[in-house]
Design a protein around this motif. Structure first.
Motif, PDB file in Angstrom:
ATOM      1  N   ASP A  11      -4.416   5.785   5.752  1.00 20.35           N
ATOM      2  CA  ASP A  11      -5.013   4.493   5.423  1.00 20.35           C
ATOM      3  C   ASP A  11      -4.055   3.321   5.674  1.00 20.35           C
ATOM      4  O   ASP A  11      -4.404   2.184   5.431  1.00 20.35           O
ATOM      5  CB  ASP A  11      -5.493   4.456   3.972  1.00 20.35           C
ATOM      6  CG  ASP A  11      -4.363   4.588   2.973  1.00 20.35           C
ATOM      7  OD1 ASP A  11      -4.569   4.261   1.804  1.00 20.35           O
ATOM      8  OD2 ASP A  11      -3.270   5.022   3.363  1.00 20.35           O
ATOM      9  N   ARG A  12      -2.868   3.567   6.180  1.00 18.98           N
ATOM     10  CA  ARG A  12      -1.902   2.515   6.449  1.00 18.98           C
ATOM     11  C   ARG A  12      -1.699   2.259   7.939  1.00 18.98           C
ATOM     12  O   ARG A  12      -0.898   1.411   8.298  1.00 18.98           O
ATOM     13  CB  ARG A  12      -0.541   2.876   5.830  1.00 18.98           C
ATOM     14  CG  ARG A  12      -0.544   3.040   4.355  1.00 18.98           C
ATOM     15  CD  ARG A  12      -0.616   1.745   3.622  1.00 18.98           C
ATOM     16  NE  ARG A  12       0.470   0.897   4.065  1.00 18.98           N
ATOM     17  CZ  ARG A  12       0.542  -0.382   3.857  1.00 18.98           C
ATOM     18  NH1 ARG A  12      -0.412  -0.988   3.206  1.00 18.98           N
ATOM     19  NH2 ARG A  12       1.547  -1.087   4.282  1.00 18.98           N
ATOM     20  N   LEU A  13      -2.377   2.966   8.779  1.00 17.40           N
ATOM     21  CA  LEU A  13      -2.169   2.812  10.215  1.00 17.40           C
ATOM     22  C   LEU A  13      -2.342   1.363  10.644  1.00 17.40           C
ATOM     23  O   LEU A  13      -3.368   0.744  10.371  1.00 17.40           O
ATOM     24  CB  LEU A  13      -3.136   3.698  11.000  1.00 17.40           C
ATOM     25  CG  LEU A  13      -2.952   5.200  10.820  1.00 17.40           C
ATOM     26  CD1 LEU A  13      -4.040   5.950  11.585  1.00 17.40           C
ATOM     27  CD2 LEU A  13      -1.579   5.637  11.291  1.00 17.40           C
ATOM     28  N   GLY A  14      -1.331   0.792  11.242  1.00 20.05           N
ATOM     29  CA  GLY A  14      -1.402  -0.567  11.748  1.00 20.05           C
ATOM     30  C   GLY A  14      -1.195  -1.660  10.720  1.00 20.05           C
ATOM     31  O   GLY A  14      -1.024  -2.823  11.066  1.00 20.05           O
ATOM     32  N   HIS A  15      -1.200  -1.331   9.442  1.00 15.58           N
ATOM     33  CA  HIS A  15      -1.056  -2.357   8.415  1.00 15.58           C
ATOM     34  C   HIS A  15       0.372  -2.878   8.279  1.00 15.58           C
ATOM     35  O   HIS A  15       0.577  -3.957   7.748  1.00 15.58           O
ATOM     36  CB  HIS A  15      -1.522  -1.829   7.055  1.00 15.58           C
ATOM     37  CG  HIS A  15      -2.996  -1.637   6.996  1.00 15.58           C
ATOM     38  ND1 HIS A  15      -3.581  -0.680   6.225  1.00 15.58           N
ATOM     39  CD2 HIS A  15      -4.008  -2.272   7.623  1.00 15.58           C
ATOM     40  CE1 HIS A  15      -4.883  -0.726   6.357  1.00 15.58           C
ATOM     41  NE2 HIS A  15      -5.170  -1.686   7.211  1.00 15.58           N
ATOM     42  N   ASP A  16       1.338  -2.140   8.727  1.00 13.47           N
ATOM     43  CA  ASP A  16       2.728  -2.558   8.557  1.00 13.47           C
ATOM     44  C   ASP A  16       3.086  -3.792   9.364  1.00 13.47           C
ATOM     45  O   ASP A  16       4.088  -4.436   9.090  1.00 13.47           O
ATOM     46  CB  ASP A  16       3.669  -1.407   8.882  1.00 13.47           C
ATOM     47  CG  ASP A  16       3.586  -0.302   7.833  1.00 13.47           C
ATOM     48  OD1 ASP A  16       3.214  -0.624   6.692  1.00 13.47           O
ATOM     49  OD2 ASP A  16       3.894   0.843   8.147  1.00 13.47           O
ATOM     50  N   GLN A  17       2.280  -4.174  10.332  1.00 15.84           N
ATOM     51  CA  GLN A  17       2.562  -5.386  11.113  1.00 15.84           C
ATOM     52  C   GLN A  17       2.554  -6.628  10.227  1.00 15.84           C
ATOM     53  O   GLN A  17       3.263  -7.588  10.495  1.00 15.84           O
ATOM     54  CB  GLN A  17       1.560  -5.538  12.250  1.00 15.84           C
ATOM     55  CG  GLN A  17       1.784  -4.537  13.344  1.00 15.84           C
ATOM     56  CD  GLN A  17       0.789  -4.722  14.479  1.00 15.84           C
ATOM     57  OE1 GLN A  17      -0.161  -5.481  14.374  1.00 15.84           O
ATOM     58  NE2 GLN A  17       1.013  -4.020  15.564  1.00 15.84           N
ATOM     59  N   ARG A  18       1.782  -6.619   9.166  1.00 17.46           N
ATOM     60  CA  ARG A  18       1.736  -7.805   8.311  1.00 17.46           C
ATOM     61  C   ARG A  18       3.043  -8.026   7.571  1.00 17.46           C
ATOM     62  O   ARG A  18       3.266  -9.086   7.004  1.00 17.46           O
ATOM     63  CB  ARG A  18       0.567  -7.729   7.340  1.00 17.46           C
ATOM     64  CG  ARG A  18       0.712  -6.646   6.306  1.00 17.46           C
ATOM     65  CD  ARG A  18      -0.483  -6.610   5.394  1.00 17.46           C
ATOM     66  NE  ARG A  18      -0.431  -5.361   4.644  1.00 17.46           N
ATOM     67  CZ  ARG A  18      -1.337  -4.986   3.806  1.00 17.46           C
ATOM     68  NH1 ARG A  18      -2.387  -5.739   3.601  1.00 17.46           N
ATOM     69  NH2 ARG A  18      -1.231  -3.863   3.157  1.00 17.46           N
ATOM     70  N   TYR A  19       3.909  -7.035   7.549  1.00 20.54           N
ATOM     71  CA  TYR A  19       5.197  -7.160   6.881  1.00 20.54           C
ATOM     72  C   TYR A  19       6.312  -7.576   7.838  1.00 20.54           C
ATOM     73  O   TYR A  19       7.450  -7.734   7.429  1.00 20.54           O
ATOM     74  CB  TYR A  19       5.591  -5.851   6.201  1.00 20.54           C
ATOM     75  CG  TYR A  19       4.577  -5.408   5.174  1.00 20.54           C
ATOM     76  CD1 TYR A  19       4.363  -6.155   4.020  1.00 20.54           C
ATOM     77  CD2 TYR A  19       3.827  -4.253   5.355  1.00 20.54           C
ATOM     78  CE1 TYR A  19       3.433  -5.760   3.076  1.00 20.54           C
ATOM     79  CE2 TYR A  19       2.905  -3.856   4.413  1.00 20.54           C
ATOM     80  CZ  TYR A  19       2.714  -4.605   3.276  1.00 20.54           C
ATOM     81  OH  TYR A  19       1.792  -4.212   2.354  1.00 20.54           O
ATOM     82  N   SER A  20       5.990  -7.758   9.092  1.00 19.80           N
ATOM     83  CA  SER A  20       7.023  -8.145  10.053  1.00 19.80           C
ATOM     84  C   SER A  20       7.398  -9.600   9.838  1.00 19.80           C
ATOM     85  O   SER A  20       6.645 -10.387   9.277  1.00 19.80           O
ATOM     86  CB  SER A  20       6.548  -7.909  11.484  1.00 19.80           C
ATOM     87  OG  SER A  20       5.454  -8.741  11.761  1.00 19.80           O
ATOM     88  N   LEU A  21       8.567  -9.968  10.297  1.00 17.39           N
ATOM     89  CA  LEU A  21       9.098 -11.307  10.073  1.00 17.39           C
ATOM     90  C   LEU A  21       9.277 -12.025  11.394  1.00 17.39           C
ATOM     91  O   LEU A  21       9.828 -11.473  12.340  1.00 17.39           O
ATOM     92  CB  LEU A  21      10.455 -11.194   9.366  1.00 17.39           C
ATOM     93  CG  LEU A  21      11.239 -12.474   9.173  1.00 17.39           C
ATOM     94  CD1 LEU A  21      10.552 -13.354   8.140  1.00 17.39           C
ATOM     95  CD2 LEU A  21      12.643 -12.162   8.742  1.00 17.39           C
ATOM     96  N   ASP A  22       8.812 -13.258  11.450  1.00 20.05           N
ATOM     97  CA  ASP A  22       9.063 -14.113  12.600  1.00 20.05           C
ATOM     98  C   ASP A  22      10.150 -15.095  12.182  1.00 20.05           C
ATOM     99  O   ASP A  22       9.905 -16.022  11.407  1.00 20.05           O
ATOM    100  CB  ASP A  22       7.797 -14.861  13.002  1.00 20.05           C
ATOM    101  CG  ASP A  22       8.023 -15.826  14.158  1.00 20.05           C
ATOM    102  OD1 ASP A  22       9.153 -15.872  14.695  1.00 20.05           O
ATOM    103  OD2 ASP A  22       7.071 -16.534  14.520  1.00 20.05           O
ATOM    104  N   SER A  23      11.352 -14.884  12.667  1.00 18.70           N
ATOM    105  CA  SER A  23      12.483 -15.714  12.254  1.00 18.70           C
ATOM    106  C   SER A  23      12.736 -16.867  13.221  1.00 18.70           C
ATOM    107  O   SER A  23      13.753 -17.545  13.117  1.00 18.70           O
ATOM    108  CB  SER A  23      13.736 -14.849  12.129  1.00 18.70           C
ATOM    109  OG  SER A  23      14.005 -14.224  13.363  1.00 18.70           O
TER     110      SER A  23
END
Length: 63
Positions: A11-23
């Motif tokens: 149920d987490r597939l692909g959801h981790d992108q929302r935690y990425s950081l644009d510095s």
């Protein structure tokens, strides 16, 4: 231990992108980290390894 220890959760597939950081914005005003990511991560891991008495006590009180 390596990536073979990581279990993918369906149920987490692909959801981790929302935690990425644009510095890019903070870098645009001149920010540069004093410690690179790998060195900083190594320091954190060593601290927790060397201070198990501190975090193990906290872990016991969580229950």
């Amino acid at each position: 231990m390596g990536w073979e220890m990581v279990a993918q959760v369906p149920d987490r597939l692909g959801h981790d992108q929302r935690y990425s950081l644009d510095s890019s914005k903070i870098e645009a005003i001149g920010y540069k980290p004093r410690i690179d990511f790998d060195a900083g991560l190594d320091q954190v891991v060593r601290w927790y390894r060397d201070h198990q008495d501190w975090w193990r006590r906290l872990k016991k009180t969580d229950r």
